[in-house]
Design an enzyme around this catalytic site. Structure first.
Site, PDB file in Angstrom:
ATOM      1  N   HIS A 193      43.920  -2.118  52.477  1.00  0.00           N
ATOM      2  CA  HIS A 193      45.181  -1.721  51.599  1.00  0.00           C
ATOM      3  C   HIS A 193      46.103  -2.638  52.039  1.00  0.00           C
ATOM      4  O   HIS A 193      47.075  -3.376  51.297  1.00  0.00           O
ATOM      5  CB  HIS A 193      45.175  -0.717  51.569  1.00  0.00           C
ATOM      6  CG  HIS A 193      46.192   0.415  50.400  1.00  0.00           C
ATOM      7  ND1 HIS A 193      45.997   1.325  50.424  1.00  0.00           N
ATOM      8  CD2 HIS A 193      47.211  -0.313  49.857  1.00  0.00           C
ATOM      9  CE1 HIS A 193      47.115   1.620  49.740  1.00  0.00           C
ATOM     10  NE2 HIS A 193      47.803   0.438  49.045  1.00  0.00           N
ATOM     11  N   TYR A 246      46.174   7.164  48.865  1.00  0.00           N
ATOM     12  CA  TYR A 246      47.260   8.442  47.432  1.00  0.00           C
ATOM     13  C   TYR A 246      47.301  10.019  48.102  1.00  0.00           C
ATOM     14  O   TYR A 246      46.141  10.505  47.446  1.00  0.00           O
ATOM     15  CB  TYR A 246      46.735   7.376  45.864  1.00  0.00           C
ATOM     16  CG  TYR A 246      46.511   6.313  46.011  1.00  0.00           C
ATOM     17  CD1 TYR A 246      47.935   5.607  46.984  1.00  0.00           C
ATOM     18  CD2 TYR A 246      45.834   5.601  45.119  1.00  0.00           C
ATOM     19  CE1 TYR A 246      48.014   4.163  46.565  1.00  0.00           C
ATOM     20  CE2 TYR A 246      46.510   4.204  44.563  1.00  0.00           C
ATOM     21  CZ  TYR A 246      47.279   3.760  45.448  1.00  0.00           C
ATOM     22  OH  TYR A 246      47.545   2.571  45.542  1.00  0.00           O
TER      23      TYR A 246
HETATM   24  P1  NAP Z   1      53.534   1.092  37.261  1.00  0.00           P
HETATM   25  O1  NAP Z   1      52.930   0.898  36.822  1.00  0.00           O
HETATM   26  O2  NAP Z   1      54.482  -0.580  38.072  1.00  0.00           O
HETATM   27  O3  NAP Z   1      54.869   1.382  36.414  1.00  0.00           O
HETATM   28  C1  NAP Z   1      54.813   3.242  36.888  1.00  0.00           C
HETATM   29  C2  NAP Z   1      56.252   3.550  35.760  1.00  0.00           C
HETATM   30  O4  NAP Z   1      55.993   3.433  34.697  1.00  0.00           O
HETATM   31  C3  NAP Z   1      55.395   5.455  35.642  1.00  0.00           C
HETATM   32  O5  NAP Z   1      56.907   6.137  35.927  1.00  0.00           O
HETATM   33  C4  NAP Z   1      55.003   5.258  34.503  1.00  0.00           C
HETATM   34  O6  NAP Z   1      55.532   6.570  33.056  1.00  0.00           O
HETATM   35  C5  NAP Z   1      55.967   4.373  33.879  1.00  0.00           C
HETATM   36  N1  NAP Z   1      55.314   3.845  32.824  1.00  0.00           N
HETATM   37  C6  NAP Z   1      54.122   3.201  32.508  1.00  0.00           C
HETATM   38  N2  NAP Z   1      53.489   2.600  31.151  1.00  0.00           N
HETATM   39  C7  NAP Z   1      55.003   3.029  30.536  1.00  0.00           C
HETATM   40  C8  NAP Z   1      55.280   2.677  28.951  1.00  0.00           C
HETATM   41  N3  NAP Z   1      54.393   2.251  28.017  1.00  0.00           N
HETATM   42  N4  NAP Z   1      55.907   3.136  28.314  1.00  0.00           N
HETATM   43  C9  NAP Z   1      57.021   4.095  29.728  1.00  0.00           C
HETATM   44  N5  NAP Z   1      57.114   3.790  30.455  1.00  0.00           N
HETATM   45  C10 NAP Z   1      56.807   3.746  31.566  1.00  0.00           C
HETATM   46  O7  NAP Z   1      54.096   1.117  38.797  1.00  0.00           O
HETATM   47  P2  NAP Z   1      52.901   1.409  40.139  1.00  0.00           P
HETATM   48  O8  NAP Z   1      51.819   2.644  40.045  1.00  0.00           O
HETATM   49  O9  NAP Z   1      53.335   1.168  41.750  1.00  0.00           O
HETATM   50  O10 NAP Z   1      51.578   0.497  39.706  1.00  0.00           O
HETATM   51  C11 NAP Z   1      50.223   0.237  39.008  1.00  0.00           C
HETATM   52  C12 NAP Z   1      49.775   0.880  40.129  1.00  0.00           C
HETATM   53  O11 NAP Z   1      49.681  -0.562  41.110  1.00  0.00           O
HETATM   54  C13 NAP Z   1      49.491   1.352  41.220  1.00  0.00           C
HETATM   55  O12 NAP Z   1      49.837   2.967  40.349  1.00  0.00           O
HETATM   56  C14 NAP Z   1      48.516   2.124  42.485  1.00  0.00           C
HETATM   57  O13 NAP Z   1      46.925   2.050  41.180  1.00  0.00           O
HETATM   58  C15 NAP Z   1      48.459  -0.282  42.444  1.00  0.00           C
HETATM   59  N6  NAP Z   1      49.514  -0.224  43.839  1.00  0.00           N
HETATM   60  C16 NAP Z   1      49.245  -1.289  44.776  1.00  0.00           C
HETATM   61  C17 NAP Z   1      49.886  -1.221  45.474  1.00  0.00           C
HETATM   62  C18 NAP Z   1      48.835  -1.559  46.670  1.00  0.00           C
HETATM   63  O14 NAP Z   1      49.334  -1.927  47.518  1.00  0.00           O
HETATM   64  N7  NAP Z   1      47.448  -2.422  46.722  1.00  0.00           N
HETATM   65  C19 NAP Z   1      50.832  -0.644  45.789  1.00  0.00           C
HETATM   66  C20 NAP Z   1      51.784  -0.420  44.727  1.00  0.00           C
HETATM   67  C21 NAP Z   1      51.029   0.393  43.428  1.00  0.00           C
HETATM   68  P3  NAP Z   1      54.005   7.792  33.605  1.00  0.00           P
HETATM   69  O15 NAP Z   1      53.126   7.416  34.831  1.00  0.00           O
HETATM   70  O16 NAP Z   1      55.192   9.001  33.339  1.00  0.00           O
HETATM   71  O17 NAP Z   1      53.316   7.783  32.564  1.00  0.00           O
END
Ligand code: NAP
Length: 282
Positions: free
Chosen positions: A111, A52
């Site tokens: 990962h 990240y």
């Molecule tokens: P997500 O959690 O599905 O969505 C994040 C988005 O939703 C951001 O734009 C955030 O906005 C918005 N959001 C969050 N809460 C909200 C709410 N209550 N109302 C409106 N909008 C909201 O996306 P993600 O980052 O892909 O997934 C979460 C985590 O999973 C990652 O950060 C990472 O740590 C992990 N991940 C792991 C892998 C892997 O391969 N292992 C892959 C992808 C993700 P703001 O940020 O502007 O608040």
């Protein structure tokens, strides 16, 4: 914040954690405020990775957010498959520890499956556990076939979790990966619970169902979605929120209780799709 046992670690971990992917693109001050507010509200599972921001998220955001409160945090980081040889995994972990300004990770993940022998990664993980640098280890983006290979190398009891893509419009893991993990007591951490920002619109058929359930509870559609995604005892979710308002909205999902009928209506509105035993990726 509701907690549950995280796989075989025996540790109580909050059902909702905090993701940090792409946080380096957001306002640093806002992201830090949000991470800290999350800790205050009990979202103490912080998910990060060397990938990240090429280390920037660990170094400049997570390290700062957990500074002075390391013992509160269930800290997870990940090694990239390209580094996951025996020596490479040990070195990557040292670098993450240094960036995070801590002496240990609560869980260290591969990962995604890569081309280096898995046996080497597992051996490195076990060495890190023996040395106290890692409390537990797990994997991410592992299909049933990948998991089968893994249990040929390590007891299921040593595998803490499989972190996989899981949101309302991507429920493929429910067919095979989730049951496989549940039978073996391995925690399943759902990433991108809001589809990485592609949440069903309130005007869509599924969105209307979420809105109607939410209205009945004075809740929001996202809270309803999060609650659905952690409805089974093996499940955890790690939404990412760089804005405190979003963070607070998500945290409130932990106290929401959905009825059997409401869960069934969401299940129908977002069908899991055809059988597959691999894992979709973002
Ligand atoms: P997500 O959690 O599905 O969505 C994040 C988005 O939703 C951001 O734009 C955030 O906005 C918005 N959001 C969050 N809460 C909200 C709410 N209550 N109302 C409106 N909008 C909201 O996306 P993600 O980052 O892909 O997934 C979460 C985590 O999973 C990652 O950060 C990472 O740590 C992990 N991940 C792991 C892998 C892997 O391969 N292992 C892959 C992808 C993700 P703001 O940020 O502007 O608040």
């Amino acid at each position: 914040m509701e907690q549950r046992v995280f796989g075989h670690t025996g540790k109580q971990v909050p059902v909702l954690g905090q993701g940090t992917w792409q946080m380096e693109d957001d306002s640093r001050e806002a992201a830090l405020r949000s991470l800290r507010a999350g800790l205050d509200l009990g979202l103490t599972h912080i998910d990060t990775a060397e990938l990240y921001g090429h280390g920037k998220v660990e170094e400049s955001l997570v390290a700062e957010a957990i500074s002075g409160r390391r013992d509160e945090v269930f800290l997870v980081s990940k090694v990239m498959p390209s580094h996951a040889t025996y020596a490479g995994t040990l070195a990557a972990c040292e670098k993450s520890l240094r960036r995070l300004r801590t002496d240990r990770l609560d869980c260290y993940l591969l990962h995604w499956p890569g081309s280096h022998p898995l046996e080497e990664t597992v051996r490195a993980f076990e060495k890190l556990v023996a040395d106290g640098k890692v409390r537990a280890w797990g994997v991410s983006n592992f299909s049933v076939a990948d998991l089968e290979e893994l249990v040929g190398l390590a007891s299921p009891r040593s595998i803490a979790c499989n972190q996989v893509l899981y949101h309302l419009e991507e429920r493929a893991i429910e067919h095979a990966v989730l049951p496989w993990c549940e039978v073996r007591g391995i925690a399943v951490v759902g990433y991108s619970p809001f589809g990485n920002g592609h949440f069903p619109s309130p005007q869509s058929p599924g969105g209307r169902v979420l809105e109607s359930v939410a209205r009945a509870h004075g809740a929001t559609a996202r809270q309803v979605a999060l609650r659905f995604l952690v409805r089974r005892p093996s499940l955890f979710a790690i939404p990412k929120a760089s804005r405190v308002a979003h963070l607070r909205d998500n945290a409130a999902a932990a106290t929401l209780v959905l009825t059997r009928e409401e869960l069934a209506s969401i299940d129908q509105a977002f069908p899991p799709g055809p059988y597959r035993d691999d894992v979709p990726v973002i």
